[in-house]
Design an enzyme around this catalytic site. Structure first.
Site, PDB file in Angstrom:
ATOM      1  N   HIS A 139      23.157  14.078  31.478  1.00 48.47           N
ATOM      2  CA  HIS A 139      23.257  14.805  32.748  1.00 48.47           C
ATOM      3  C   HIS A 139      22.775  13.929  33.912  1.00 48.47           C
ATOM      4  O   HIS A 139      21.745  13.269  33.801  1.00 48.47           O
ATOM      5  CB  HIS A 139      22.355  16.044  32.731  1.00 48.47           C
ATOM      6  CG  HIS A 139      22.891  17.195  31.944  1.00 48.47           C
ATOM      7  ND1 HIS A 139      22.989  17.192  30.577  1.00 48.47           N
ATOM      8  CD2 HIS A 139      23.340  18.403  32.358  1.00 48.47           C
ATOM      9  CE1 HIS A 139      23.474  18.368  30.183  1.00 48.47           C
ATOM     10  NE2 HIS A 139      23.702  19.114  31.239  1.00 48.47           N
TER      11      HIS A 139
ATOM     12  N   ASN B 243      17.735   8.481  27.389  1.00 46.86           N
ATOM     13  CA  ASN B 243      18.033   9.836  27.870  1.00 46.86           C
ATOM     14  C   ASN B 243      17.032  10.856  27.345  1.00 46.86           C
ATOM     15  O   ASN B 243      16.562  11.716  28.093  1.00 46.86           O
ATOM     16  CB  ASN B 243      19.453  10.236  27.456  1.00 46.86           C
ATOM     17  CG  ASN B 243      19.849  11.611  27.953  1.00 46.86           C
ATOM     18  OD1 ASN B 243      19.459  12.006  29.045  1.00 46.86           O
ATOM     19  ND2 ASN B 243      20.606  12.328  27.148  1.00 46.86           N
TER      20      ASN B 243
END
Length: 307
Positions: free
Chosen positions: A152, A184
């Site tokens: 994201h 991430n």
DNA sequence: TTTGATGT
């Protein structure tokens, strides 16, 4: 720790490191182009640019319209004007060639990041964005088996006001390939949590996130930009990611923080502060101008230092 | 806790 920081900055030096001063830049006006769009298609097609009618100079009124939310999110200016798409709680510019965003802008308050039982992240699916032409749209199949996460840019955890908001962060327009383990799911996640914590200090937090493709010196002594692409649609794997964050205090004073992290496994003990860089470095590397409508006299600190 | 992928 200090030497590590020097190393990261050295990685960026190829794109220019001219100090912390972000003052006298060209006056880039992101508010003068006007495009008219009918309100109907705006509602039925999330992601349609609703730009144009929006001005960062427009005072925020709490009428609840999508246009007003965009002007609130983009209060301090658009980093660029290409392929802008607005969603219910974030705004992005899409890079059609690389099939990832150029930048994603969020306005975050403590209400946005608060636990909300009505919102369930596990119910969300990663979804191709139908508002993007098929030539330029990334698909889940591009990421599958690539070894990279669908990372994201606008973090899901920043959009807990409504299920619809968190679901929109799962559109693939908001994703870029990120190293999962050690990045991430760890170092980058720590940076996202740090940004959420800023809402405890500031009334309003404005966060711009995106990819970088930084040159590296090859064995022949020349600099090249090299990055992997994945899947049938050749989705670009950025070499680095940035975040430029502004915190707006009750008294109207503003603090800015800017970070660049390499898209690779980062040791667990590395503090996020060691990835701070001068905002101008990111602007030069990305070809973007951040918070260009911000009144310099209101800027208090940049990366913790008096501006 | 939040970030994800993968296998049944």
């Amino acid at each position: 720790m200090f030497t590590k920081r020097i190393l990261h900055i050295a990685q960026l030096s190829a794109v220019g490191l001219a100090g912390y001063y972000i003052g006298q830049r060209d006056k880039f006006s992101s508010n003068e182009d006007t495009v008219t769009i009918d309100g109907k298609s705006l509602k039925s097609m999330p992601g349609l640019p609703i730009f144009g009618t929006v001005s960062a100079a427009t005072p925020y009124t709490d009428s609840g319209s999508a246009k007003d939310r965009v002007s609130q999110i983009m209060k301090y200016g658009f980093p660029s004007l290409d392929n802008v798409r607005s969603y219910d709680d974030f705004v992005l510019s899409y890079d059609r060639r690389n099939r990832v965003p150029n930048w994603v802008f969020e306005h975050i308050t403590k209400e946005h990041v608060m636990k909300n039982d009505a919102v369930d992240r596990s119910k969300c699916d990663f979804t191709p964005d139908e508002s993007i032409h098929p030539f330029f749209r990334s698909q889940n199949s591009d990421y599958k088996g690539s070894g990279f996460d669908r990372g994201h840019m606008a973090a899901a955890g920043n959009h807990r006001l409504a299920q619809k908001h968190v679901e929109q962060t799962f559109l693939l327009t908001n994703m870029a390939p990120q190293v999962g383990e050690g990045f991430n799911r760890h170092a980058w996640n720590r940076l996202e949590k740090h940004v959420r914590k800023l809402t405890k200090v500031y009334d309003n937090v404005y966060c711009c996130t995106g990819p970088l493709y930084l040159p590296r010196k090859d064995s022949d002594g020349k600099s090249y930009v090299k990055y992997q692409v994945i899947g049938a649609n050749s989705v670009a794997v950025p070499t680095h990611f940035y975040k430029v964050v502004v915190g707006e205090a009750t008294d109207g004073l503003l603090d800015m923080e800017a970070y660049v992290m390499p898209n690779q496994k980062i040791p667990d003990e590395t503090p996020v502060s060691s990835y701070m860089v001068p905002p101008e470095t990111i602007e030069r590397a990305a070809g973007l101008l951040f918070f260009n409508n911000l009144q310099r006299s209101k800027l208090n600190r940049i990366n913790g230092k008096k501006a």
